[in-house]
Design a protein around this motif. Structure first.
Motif, mmCIF file in Angstrom:
data_model
loop_
_atom_site.group_PDB
_atom_site.id
_atom_site.type_symbol
_atom_site.label_atom_id
_atom_site.label_comp_id
_atom_site.label_asym_id
_atom_site.label_seq_id
_atom_site.Cartn_x
_atom_site.Cartn_y
_atom_site.Cartn_z
ATOM 1 N N ASP A 231 -3.152 -10.293 1.787
ATOM 2 C CA ASP A 231 -2.340 -11.308 2.465
ATOM 3 C C ASP A 231 -0.847 -10.978 2.436
ATOM 4 O OD1 ASP A 231 -4.631 -12.709 2.986
ATOM 5 O OD2 ASP A 231 -4.343 -14.199 1.391
ATOM 6 N N GLU A 232 -0.373 -10.441 1.300
ATOM 7 C CA GLU A 232 1.057 -10.221 1.122
ATOM 8 C C GLU A 232 1.521 -8.827 1.534
ATOM 9 O OE1 GLU A 232 2.157 -11.339 -2.890
ATOM 10 O OE2 GLU A 232 0.772 -13.065 -2.834
ATOM 11 N N ILE A 233 0.610 -7.863 1.499
ATOM 12 C CA ILE A 233 1.003 -6.483 1.788
ATOM 13 C C ILE A 233 0.259 -5.916 2.992
ATOM 14 C CG2 ILE A 233 1.158 -4.135 0.827
ATOM 15 C CD1 ILE A 233 1.360 -5.447 -1.948
ATOM 16 N N GLY A 234 -0.980 -6.340 3.177
ATOM 17 C CA GLY A 234 -1.734 -5.872 4.334
ATOM 18 C C GLY A 234 -2.689 -4.742 4.038
ATOM 19 N N SER B 248 -2.295 5.878 -11.357
ATOM 20 C CA SER B 248 -1.614 6.590 -10.277
ATOM 21 C C SER B 248 -0.960 5.515 -9.417
ATOM 22 C CB SER B 248 -2.613 7.416 -9.460
ATOM 23 O OG SER B 248 -3.608 6.578 -8.906
ATOM 24 N N LEU B 249 -0.436 5.910 -8.268
ATOM 25 C CA LEU B 249 0.190 4.929 -7.395
ATOM 26 C C LEU B 249 -0.812 3.913 -6.851
ATOM 27 C CD1 LEU B 249 2.554 7.249 -5.296
ATOM 28 C CD2 LEU B 249 3.231 5.642 -7.101
ATOM 29 N N ASP B 250 -2.088 4.294 -6.800
ATOM 30 C CA ASP B 250 -3.056 3.449 -6.098
ATOM 31 C C ASP B 250 -4.164 2.875 -6.971
ATOM 32 O OD1 ASP B 250 -4.212 5.918 -6.514
ATOM 33 O OD2 ASP B 250 -5.255 5.960 -4.593
ATOM 34 N N ARG C 109 5.137 -3.100 -5.334
ATOM 35 C CA ARG C 109 4.820 -4.464 -4.893
ATOM 36 C C ARG C 109 3.431 -4.883 -5.382
ATOM 37 N NH1 ARG C 109 5.559 -4.601 1.410
ATOM 38 N NH2 ARG C 109 4.908 -6.768 1.078
ATOM 39 N N ILE C 110 2.500 -3.944 -5.366
ATOM 40 C CA ILE C 110 1.148 -4.228 -5.851
ATOM 41 C C ILE C 110 1.174 -4.506 -7.357
ATOM 42 C CG2 ILE C 110 -1.148 -3.238 -6.234
ATOM 43 C CD1 ILE C 110 -0.686 -1.647 -3.591
#
Length: 360
Positions: free
Chosen positions: A137-140, A106-108, A90-91
């Motif tokens: 806003d969209e994921i938190g 990586s994932l982050d 999603r990011i």
């Protein structure tokens, strides 16, 4: 000395305490508390720690036992890689709304080349602000960012105002910034190299810059040339949107140490099934299978074998796993076993990049 353009606009986005923040997102009762992802109060290794836990010295790769000693009220939560991957996707979907030149590390975390971007925004700094706001806003979740003319400086900059901040190093600021930067803050300079540099009287970028290329290469080998160039703001590695996966792995830390090779084979059967699932999910095959063994005294050993053909199915590669296990007698109890595939059938994609003059 002034750097000559044209320059690129590179953003490095780094999620703040990603695994721990996801746990707090999914369980609001954990917000504000010291948590460790992975391991348990008795054994295992910490995969990640919340900022509340980091204040007590808890960090990734630390044994759970030591982490609990440092922070007695530490809460352990299980890893959930499927959830991490879901949020990571999603990011990245947000990133791709701005540019196709996205290089996940990586994932982050990821690099974005926004020299030319889909929004037509001339300011990389404002793009970073917008991306970070959208992620929240969209994921938190909160993210930090670094913005500069190349990946190296952007990566260093993203750590300066963490958490939930960003730092821009403009082209005219690069040389002065690097000169004042402590060498232990240079991305890629680890503890051993830092200690060696300290012994040589190299404490800052300015000290490093005084060393001629020949001396640095004599002292640090090929890395010496890398240090020579980066301290001068020269780092031409492009943002590679098609990063090549070099290995796929699966491993397991046991609740109790095991010493019987029969039990090890049983555990390896389960790990091999997980490895096969990951290989199929990524539509990947490999030639080199590696067995990882971590003993109860935390020493580690790897045993590898390269086959003449690519493999993916457990029934094909597990006989090799058994061969590797019995290759040498196990003389100590084992706390972790892992399997990985290297030498994958992925094809390298040539990098693409553009350079333009721009305002930050």
């Amino acid at each position: 000395m002034e750097l000559l353009g044209p320059f690129r606009k590179i953003i490095h986005v780094d999620m703040d305490a990603f695994y721990a923040s996801v746990a707090q997102l999914d369980n609001p009762e954990l917000i504000g508390k010291a948590i460790a992802v992975g391991g348990s109060a008795e054994r295992g290794v910490v995969s990640a720690a919340s900022y509340e836990a980091r204040k007590f010295g808890v960090k990734s790769a630390m044994s759970s036992f030591l982490a609990k000693q440092k922070c007695p009220h530490l809460i352990f939560v299980k890893t959930d890689f499927e959830r991490y991957k879901e949020i990571s996707q999603r990011i990245r979907a947000i990133f791709y709304e701005y540019t196709d030149l996205v290089e996940p590390l990586s994932l982050d975390e990821a690099y974005l080349d926004v020299t030319e971007n889909k929004k037509g925004n001339l300011s990389a700094s404002l793009i970073a602000v917008e991306i970070r706001k959208r992620i929240y806003d969209e994921i938190g979740l909160r993210a930090s960012a670094g913005i500069s003319i190349n990946k190296f400086i952007a990566k260093v900059a993203s750590d300066i105002n963490k958490p939930n901040g960003q730092k821009t190093i403009n082209p005219e600021e690069v040389i002065e910034f690097l000169a004042a930067l402590p060498v232990n803050k240079f991305y890629g300079v680890g503890k051993v190299t830092t200690a060696k540099m300290y012994n040589l009287g190299i404490f800052t970028g300015n000290d490093l810059k005084k060393k001629p290329l020949e001396e640095l290469m004599k002292l640090f080998g090929k890395s010496g040339a890398h240090y020579y160039h980066i301290v001068r703001g020269i780092h031409n590695s492009a943002v590679k949107p098609n990063r090549i996966r070099k290995s796929i792995a699966a491993e397991r830390t046991f609740s109790e140490n095991i010493s019987s090779e029969i039990f090890m084979i049983e555990r390896l059967e389960q790990i091999a099934e997980e490895l096969e699932r990951r290989m199929k999910k990524t539509d990947t095959k490999g030639k080199t299978i590696t067995l990882k063994i971590k003993y109860s005294d935390f020493t580690q050993q790897t045993r590898s074998k390269t086959m003449p053909h690519f493999m993916q199915a457990k029934k094909e590669f597990f006989p090799v796993v058994s061969e590797l296990l019995y290759q040498q007698k196990i003389t100590n109890s084992v706390r972790l076993l892992g399997l990985s595939f290297g030498n994958l059938d992925t094809e390298e994609v040539l990098p693409f990049w553009v350079q333009l003059k721009f305002d930050f």
